[in-house]
Scaffold this active site. Structure first.
Site, PDB file in Angstrom:
ATOM      1  N   GLY A 102      -6.602   8.768   2.869  1.00  0.00           N
ATOM      2  CA  GLY A 102      -6.036   9.615   1.829  1.00  0.00           C
ATOM      3  C   GLY A 102      -4.590   9.978   2.030  1.00  0.00           C
ATOM      4  N   SER A 107      -5.267   2.923   4.134  1.00  0.00           N
ATOM      5  CA  SER A 107      -6.389   2.791   5.066  1.00  0.00           C
ATOM      6  C   SER A 107      -7.389   1.764   4.560  1.00  0.00           C
ATOM      7  CB  SER A 107      -7.073   4.144   5.262  1.00  0.00           C
ATOM      8  OG  SER A 107      -7.539   4.674   4.024  1.00  0.00           O
ATOM      9  N   ASP A 152      -0.519  -4.055  -0.407  1.00  0.00           N
ATOM     10  CA  ASP A 152      -1.127  -3.453   0.770  1.00  0.00           C
ATOM     11  C   ASP A 152      -1.839  -4.490   1.629  1.00  0.00           C
ATOM     12  OD1 ASP A 152      -0.200  -1.102  -0.265  1.00  0.00           O
ATOM     13  OD2 ASP A 152      -2.154  -0.356  -0.905  1.00  0.00           O
TER      14      ASP A 152
END
Length: 357
Positions: A102, A107, A152
């Protein structure tokens, strides 16, 4: 027999919400990572999952459908491998991570890429790192249900410590970019956790898709600068398009500045990027804006929201000698914050911001 693989978190230095618009991005890997250890089991069709970070376990047999929890990320990766025609044995996956969830440092991509690389090593699969990134993106977009871009997963799969990576998301071409001498990029978690599946991320992506449709282009990357039709789009689409076009230009200008070791110009471009995210793309929030303002007051050369927005982290460019003092000042003024990088610190629990620096 077992095999382990790790993948880092990332900070996007500049180029936000451009990846799903076919544009340019400039992320760098961080010094926190997720590690997955994969083992064979004798139970075909069964996956045993253990997250040591969350202290949770799950066993999934037969029905590999979405469960709506943390298991979707590794399970989605296995589903993508199955869809590629790979016959998977029974597997046990153990997850360890120092990446805060978060915090806007991806992640999820770190977990996906680490999962795929661990299974690749265990089964000796012939899958390259770019395909690993593409499979991870599909897992998050198609299985988990978050319509993410490719940035990402690309940096988690291909990033190298000590350098940024310029990625053209239209054709996935890329090249390393040196970081400025005598400076460091610091990532500070606001303490406000964001969850892309519950934020306005999907709304912003729909805005961009609709704008591209109305303009008759495949992606907003294809819109010409100065196209007069943009101003006639229904609100808020002109502002969304303006952000994407100007952000792409800022990425390329930042690369030039980094290669020229021009930290002051990099800082100005970061501030312009943040203003565009705040005003045109509307993914910042007042608490993040306060952190950026405080970062500059306490000596940063530049600062901006990094990640999908609606919480998460800021990235600030600092003179290396100023890092310790800057970090102490920021965390004193905002007790709910934690420094993620360059010095890995155990993140504090998400707390409301209590000050404005």
């Amino acid at each position: 027999m077992s095999a382990s693989a790790s993948a880092p978190a990332r900070a996007n230095l500049i180029g936000e919400h451009t990846d799903y618009n076919g544009g340019y991005v400039l992320p760098m890997p961080l010094d926190c990572a997720t590690t997955v250890t994969a083992k064979r089991t004798g139970r075909t069709g069964t996956v045993a999952l253990e997250s040591r970070t969350l202290n949770r376990r799950a066993e999934i047999a037969g029905d590999w459908s979405r469960r709506g929890d943390w298991t979707d990320y590794p399970l989605g990766c296995l589903v993508m491998l199955r869809g590629r025609g790979i016959d998977l044995p029974g597997l046990s996956l153990t997850i360890d991570s120092t990446v805060p969830m978060g915090a806007g440092v991806s992640s999820s991509a770190a977990l996906e890429v680490a999962t795929l690389k661990a299974v690749r090593a265990l089964l000796d699969l012939e899958i390259g790192d770019v395909e690993i990134a593409l499979l991870a993106q599909r897992a998050e977009s198609e299985f988990v249900g978050v319509p993410c871009g490719i940035m990402d997963q690309m940096i988690a799969s291909l990033g190298r410590g000590g350098e940024a990576l310029l990625i053209d998301t239209r054709d996935l071409s890329r090249r390393p970019v040196p970081l400025p001498d005598g400076h460091v990029f610091a990532v500070l978690h606001s303490g406000i956790a964001h969850k892309l599946s519950e934020s306005g991320y999907a709304d912003r992506r729909r805005d961009c898709t609709e704008a591209a449709r109305l303009l008759g282009v495949a992606t907003l990357r294809d819109v010409a600068s100065g196209d007069e039709r943009v101003a006639n789009l229904p609100a808020p689409l002109p502002r969304r398009v303006r952000h994407v076009l100007t952000e792409n230009a800022r990425v390329l200008a930042t690369v030039q500045a980094m290669e020229a070791n021009d930290a002051e110009r990099i800082g100005r471009l970061m501030l312009e990027s943040h203003a565009s995210q705040r005003d045109d793309f509307e993914v910042s929030i007042p608490e993040i804006d306060a952190l950026v303002d405080a970062a500059m007051r306490h000596g940063a050369v530049g600062a901006r929201l990094t990640g999908g927005g609606f919480g998460g982290s800021i990235v600030a460019l600092l003179r290396s000698a100023d890092l310790d003092g800057w970090s102490r000042a920021m965390q004193a003024g905002f007790p709910g914050t934690s420094l993620i990088s360059p010095r890995q610190v155990t993140p504090l629990p998400p707390l409301p911001l209590k000050g404005r620096g």
